[in-house]
Design a protein around this motif. Structure first.
Motif, PDB file in Angstrom:
ATOM      1  N   ASN A   3       0.898  -1.228  -0.023  1.00  0.00           N
ATOM      2  CA  ASN A   3      -0.054  -0.016   0.086  1.00  0.00           C
ATOM      3  C   ASN A   3       0.828   1.448  -0.032  1.00  0.00           C
ATOM      4  O   ASN A   3       0.286   2.403  -0.290  1.00  0.00           O
ATOM      5  CB  ASN A   3      -0.802  -0.217   1.251  1.00  0.00           C
ATOM      6  N   ASN A   4       2.062   1.227   0.325  1.00  0.00           N
ATOM      7  CA  ASN A   4       2.982   2.324   0.507  1.00  0.00           C
ATOM      8  C   ASN A   4       4.054   2.497  -0.874  1.00  0.00           C
ATOM      9  O   ASN A   4       4.594   3.329  -0.771  1.00  0.00           O
ATOM     10  CB  ASN A   4       3.869   1.993   1.555  1.00  0.00           C
ATOM     11  N   CYS A   5       3.715   1.727  -1.850  1.00  0.00           N
ATOM     12  CA  CYS A   5       4.560   2.039  -3.198  1.00  0.00           C
ATOM     13  C   CYS A   5       3.740   1.806  -4.414  1.00  0.00           C
ATOM     14  O   CYS A   5       2.563   1.089  -4.132  1.00  0.00           O
ATOM     15  CB  CYS A   5       5.544   1.199  -2.954  1.00  0.00           C
ATOM     16  N   THR A   6       4.219   2.221  -5.436  1.00  0.00           N
ATOM     17  CA  THR A   6       3.563   1.879  -6.736  1.00  0.00           C
ATOM     18  C   THR A   6       3.986   0.699  -7.356  1.00  0.00           C
ATOM     19  O   THR A   6       5.137   0.387  -7.579  1.00  0.00           O
ATOM     20  CB  THR A   6       3.739   2.891  -7.697  1.00  0.00           C
ATOM     21  N   GLN A   7       3.184  -0.426  -7.259  1.00  0.00           N
ATOM     22  CA  GLN A   7       3.679  -1.812  -7.479  1.00  0.00           C
ATOM     23  C   GLN A   7       3.885  -1.800  -9.185  1.00  0.00           C
ATOM     24  O   GLN A   7       3.355  -1.239  -9.963  1.00  0.00           O
ATOM     25  CB  GLN A   7       2.353  -2.784  -7.412  1.00  0.00           C
ATOM     26  N   ALA A   8       4.915  -2.660  -9.244  1.00  0.00           N
ATOM     27  CA  ALA A   8       5.708  -2.691 -10.848  1.00  0.00           C
ATOM     28  C   ALA A   8       4.559  -3.425 -11.802  1.00  0.00           C
ATOM     29  O   ALA A   8       4.111  -4.362 -11.128  1.00  0.00           O
ATOM     30  CB  ALA A   8       6.933  -3.140 -10.768  1.00  0.00           C
ATOM     31  N   THR A   9       4.374  -2.863 -12.887  1.00  0.00           N
ATOM     32  CA  THR A   9       3.244  -3.523 -13.576  1.00  0.00           C
ATOM     33  C   THR A   9       3.906  -4.134 -14.742  1.00  0.00           C
ATOM     34  O   THR A   9       3.729  -4.753 -15.838  1.00  0.00           O
ATOM     35  CB  THR A   9       2.418  -2.462 -14.420  1.00  0.00           C
ATOM     36  N   GLU A  10       5.304  -3.834 -14.954  1.00  0.00           N
ATOM     37  CA  GLU A  10       6.318  -4.486 -16.085  1.00  0.00           C
ATOM     38  C   GLU A  10       7.536  -4.665 -15.411  1.00  0.00           C
ATOM     39  O   GLU A  10       8.063  -3.924 -14.826  1.00  0.00           O
ATOM     40  CB  GLU A  10       6.350  -3.520 -17.197  1.00  0.00           C
ATOM     41  N   PHE A  11       8.223  -5.758 -16.023  1.00  0.00           N
ATOM     42  CA  PHE A  11       9.694  -5.858 -15.638  1.00  0.00           C
ATOM     43  C   PHE A  11      10.579  -5.845 -16.723  1.00  0.00           C
ATOM     44  O   PHE A  11      10.358  -5.979 -18.135  1.00  0.00           O
ATOM     45  CB  PHE A  11       9.922  -7.380 -15.182  1.00  0.00           C
ATOM     46  N   SER A  12      11.828  -5.288 -16.693  1.00  0.00           N
ATOM     47  CA  SER A  12      12.734  -5.272 -17.642  1.00  0.00           C
ATOM     48  C   SER A  12      13.933  -6.378 -17.483  1.00  0.00           C
ATOM     49  O   SER A  12      14.291  -6.740 -16.529  1.00  0.00           O
ATOM     50  CB  SER A  12      13.651  -3.928 -17.510  1.00  0.00           C
ATOM     51  N   LEU A  13      13.901  -6.886 -18.818  1.00  0.00           N
ATOM     52  CA  LEU A  13      15.055  -8.095 -18.591  1.00  0.00           C
ATOM     53  C   LEU A  13      16.365  -7.524 -19.291  1.00  0.00           C
ATOM     54  O   LEU A  13      16.355  -6.852 -20.351  1.00  0.00           O
ATOM     55  CB  LEU A  13      14.522  -9.265 -19.467  1.00  0.00           C
ATOM     56  N   THR A  14      17.522  -8.020 -18.604  1.00  0.00           N
ATOM     57  CA  THR A  14      18.657  -7.256 -19.083  1.00  0.00           C
ATOM     58  C   THR A  14      19.316  -8.285 -20.123  1.00  0.00           C
ATOM     59  O   THR A  14      20.122  -7.710 -20.946  1.00  0.00           O
ATOM     60  CB  THR A  14      19.704  -7.306 -17.729  1.00  0.00           C
ATOM     61  N   GLY A  15      18.937  -9.407 -20.404  1.00  0.00           N
ATOM     62  CA  GLY A  15      19.609 -10.274 -21.435  1.00  0.00           C
ATOM     63  C   GLY A  15      20.979 -10.566 -21.126  1.00  0.00           C
ATOM     64  O   GLY A  15      21.613 -10.605 -20.108  1.00  0.00           O
ATOM     65  N   PHE A  16      21.496 -10.631 -22.405  1.00  0.00           N
ATOM     66  CA  PHE A  16      23.151 -10.830 -22.415  1.00  0.00           C
ATOM     67  C   PHE A  16      23.943  -9.678 -22.661  1.00  0.00           C
ATOM     68  O   PHE A  16      24.991  -9.435 -21.933  1.00  0.00           O
ATOM     69  CB  PHE A  16      23.242 -12.035 -23.280  1.00  0.00           C
ATOM     70  N   SER A  17      23.658  -8.849 -23.879  1.00  0.00           N
ATOM     71  CA  SER A  17      24.527  -7.971 -24.081  1.00  0.00           C
ATOM     72  C   SER A  17      23.752  -6.660 -24.969  1.00  0.00           C
ATOM     73  O   SER A  17      22.945  -7.254 -25.700  1.00  0.00           O
ATOM     74  CB  SER A  17      25.656  -8.602 -24.961  1.00  0.00           C
ATOM     75  N   GLU A  18      24.462  -5.461 -24.788  1.00  0.00           N
ATOM     76  CA  GLU A  18      23.675  -4.370 -25.606  1.00  0.00           C
ATOM     77  C   GLU A  18      24.380  -4.398 -27.126  1.00  0.00           C
ATOM     78  O   GLU A  18      23.918  -3.430 -27.835  1.00  0.00           O
ATOM     79  CB  GLU A  18      23.785  -3.067 -24.945  1.00  0.00           C
ATOM     80  N   ASN A  19      25.435  -4.909 -27.225  1.00  0.00           N
ATOM     81  CA  ASN A  19      26.332  -4.781 -28.390  1.00  0.00           C
ATOM     82  C   ASN A  19      25.411  -5.593 -29.662  1.00  0.00           C
ATOM     83  O   ASN A  19      25.096  -6.636 -29.556  1.00  0.00           O
ATOM     84  CB  ASN A  19      27.653  -5.738 -28.407  1.00  0.00           C
ATOM     85  N   LEU A  20      25.276  -4.708 -30.591  1.00  0.00           N
ATOM     86  CA  LEU A  20      24.603  -5.297 -31.864  1.00  0.00           C
ATOM     87  C   LEU A  20      24.921  -6.537 -32.620  1.00  0.00           C
ATOM     88  O   LEU A  20      24.013  -7.439 -32.777  1.00  0.00           O
ATOM     89  CB  LEU A  20      24.237  -4.028 -32.974  1.00  0.00           C
ATOM     90  N   VAL A  21      26.193  -6.564 -32.581  1.00  0.00           N
ATOM     91  CA  VAL A  21      26.887  -7.801 -33.406  1.00  0.00           C
ATOM     92  C   VAL A  21      26.219  -9.054 -32.537  1.00  0.00           C
ATOM     93  O   VAL A  21      25.978 -10.164 -32.943  1.00  0.00           O
ATOM     94  CB  VAL A  21      28.130  -7.582 -33.543  1.00  0.00           C
ATOM     95  N   THR A  22      26.710  -8.950 -31.297  1.00  0.00           N
ATOM     96  CA  THR A  22      26.554 -10.134 -30.096  1.00  0.00           C
ATOM     97  C   THR A  22      24.982 -10.248 -30.287  1.00  0.00           C
ATOM     98  O   THR A  22      24.786 -11.507 -30.212  1.00  0.00           O
ATOM     99  CB  THR A  22      26.704  -9.596 -28.735  1.00  0.00           C
ATOM    100  N   GLN A  23      23.967  -9.429 -30.113  1.00  0.00           N
ATOM    101  CA  GLN A  23      22.500  -9.632 -30.136  1.00  0.00           C
ATOM    102  C   GLN A  23      22.181 -10.386 -31.584  1.00  0.00           C
ATOM    103  O   GLN A  23      21.305 -11.292 -31.344  1.00  0.00           O
ATOM    104  CB  GLN A  23      21.860  -8.246 -29.975  1.00  0.00           C
ATOM    105  N   VAL A  24      22.665 -10.086 -32.580  1.00  0.00           N
ATOM    106  CA  VAL A  24      22.263 -10.576 -33.818  1.00  0.00           C
ATOM    107  C   VAL A  24      22.917 -12.083 -34.056  1.00  0.00           C
ATOM    108  O   VAL A  24      22.172 -13.033 -34.266  1.00  0.00           O
ATOM    109  CB  VAL A  24      23.138  -9.867 -35.015  1.00  0.00           C
ATOM    110  N   THR A  25      23.925 -12.136 -33.415  1.00  0.00           N
ATOM    111  CA  THR A  25      24.639 -13.713 -33.369  1.00  0.00           C
ATOM    112  C   THR A  25      23.834 -14.533 -32.486  1.00  0.00           C
ATOM    113  O   THR A  25      23.386 -15.635 -32.739  1.00  0.00           O
ATOM    114  CB  THR A  25      26.230 -13.731 -32.640  1.00  0.00           C
ATOM    115  N   LEU A  26      23.412 -14.009 -31.170  1.00  0.00           N
ATOM    116  CA  LEU A  26      22.549 -14.612 -30.145  1.00  0.00           C
ATOM    117  C   LEU A  26      21.322 -14.933 -30.667  1.00  0.00           C
ATOM    118  O   LEU A  26      20.702 -15.945 -30.336  1.00  0.00           O
ATOM    119  CB  LEU A  26      22.241 -13.928 -28.801  1.00  0.00           C
ATOM    120  N   PHE A  27      20.655 -13.912 -31.448  1.00  0.00           N
ATOM    121  CA  PHE A  27      19.429 -14.256 -32.065  1.00  0.00           C
ATOM    122  C   PHE A  27      19.132 -15.432 -32.905  1.00  0.00           C
ATOM    123  O   PHE A  27      18.425 -16.451 -32.844  1.00  0.00           O
ATOM    124  CB  PHE A  27      19.034 -13.043 -32.896  1.00  0.00           C
TER     125      PHE A  27
END
Length: 330
Positions: A3-27
């Motif tokens: 009651n004392n806070c705003t409950q989260a309605t969504e979660f963020s997932l950090t995954g593995f890497s923000e590097n574009l090449v790494t993300q394409v490879t992992l995809f």
């Protein structure tokens, strides 16, 4: 606290890497792995269902294991693929609850299916004369149903545990899917009850299924060692190698994942979770198809039959072409 806070309605997932090449490879890696998982497990289910020679208790359990692997992978991997191609790296609270419930349901179901398969091998090797009586269709159905009920109990328990948690200060999950242990660590509320539920269910389900496997294989090894013929020992042990390999991979990665201290996930934890949630469901049908004599012989006969059919069609086509040519010349 809620009651004392705003409950989260969504979660963020950090995954593995923000590097574009790494993300394409992992995809690409995730996509190929998921396609192999679908083809392998669906193929195993179809093969077992359509082949009368595979209508035995061992393959009945294997078909259910393939179904569980297919479902558990589908809960995680498609969302990860979406994560790689979308700008918004998040999952709604309701989606997170559903992911926890379904994944924990099938995770514990797999534990008990593996225990059931170990018991099946125990009866087949140690008590072969009464095997058809003990592992009757009714008994097999009850064992599989019990495995799903254990999984359902775990899924409900973990979902209830999550519903009691508050998430106010942070909604970032340092992982690529909603895992109950990570959510408990993230929560800002009193997590004593949630920790107790998680530990109690993990100990009860994990130890009970693991104990069945351990005792079964102790008896199996003892029975194999008493066989005088080296060839007999090899044949008896060969019926267990696929199951032992699957058990080792599944329990090895899951124990590393869930027996670690309650803290933020490290890179090592992410890769362990990747193997546990994505790679293992792909490997199981490969392990059973490559190391199982019946499956290899059946696949070989199907391939030979198709090759023979294609050759027959080619011969007929060639014969008809020659016949038409002769008629034309005449």
């Amino acid at each position: 606290m809620k009651n004392n806070c705003t409950q989260a309605t969504e979660f963020s997932l950090t995954g593995f890497s923000e590097n574009l090449v790494t993300q394409v490879t992992l995809f690409l890696m995730f996509l190929l792995t998921y396609l192999a998982t679908i083809l392998g497990n669906l193929g195993m289910i179809v093969l077992i269902t359509a082949s009368p020679q595979l209508h035995s208790p061992m393959y009945y359990f294997l078909g259910n294991l393939a179904f569980v692997d297919l479902c558990s992978s589908t809960v995680i991997t498609p969302k990860v693929l979406v994560y790689f191609v979308s700008e918004k790296k998040g999952i709604a609270y309701a989606g997170c609850v559903a992911q926890v419930f379904i994944f924990d349901l099938f995770g514990i179901t797999e534990c008990f299916l593996l225990a059931t398969m170990a018991y099946d091998r125990y009866v087949a090797i140690c008590h072969p004369l009464v095997y058809p009586l003990v592992m009757s269709p009714k008994c097999c159905f009850q064992l599989v149903t019990g495995s799903y009920l254990m999984g359902l109990t775990n899924g409900i328990g973990q979902t209830i545990s999550m519903s009691d948690l508050s998430f106010c200060s942070s909604s970032v999950i340092n992982l690529f899917f909603c895992d109950i242990s990570s959510l408990i660590s993230l929560s800002t509320s009193n997590t004593t009850l949630s920790h107790n539920i998680l530990r109690t269910l993990a100990l009860f389900f994990g130890m009970s299924s693991g104990l069945v496997i351990l005792v079964s294989y102790m008896a199996i090894i003892s029975a194999i060692l008493s066989i005088r013929s080296a060839n007999g020992k090899r044949k008896a042990f060969s019926t267990c190698t696929s199951h032992l390999t699957t058990v080792s991979i599944f329990y090895g990665t899951s124990l590393f994942m869930y027996l670690k201290p309650s803290s933020d996930s490290s890179k090592e934890d992410k890769w362990a979770a990747l193997f546990y949630t994505v790679v293992t469901p792909m490997l199981n049908p490969l392990i059973y198809s490559l190391r199982n004599k019946d499956v290899k012989e059946l696949l070989s006969s199907i391939y030979s039959h198709r090759s023979h059919s294609n050759q027959t069609k080619a011969d007929i086509t060639c014969h008809n072409g020659v016949s038409r040519g002769n008629k034309t010349n005449t």
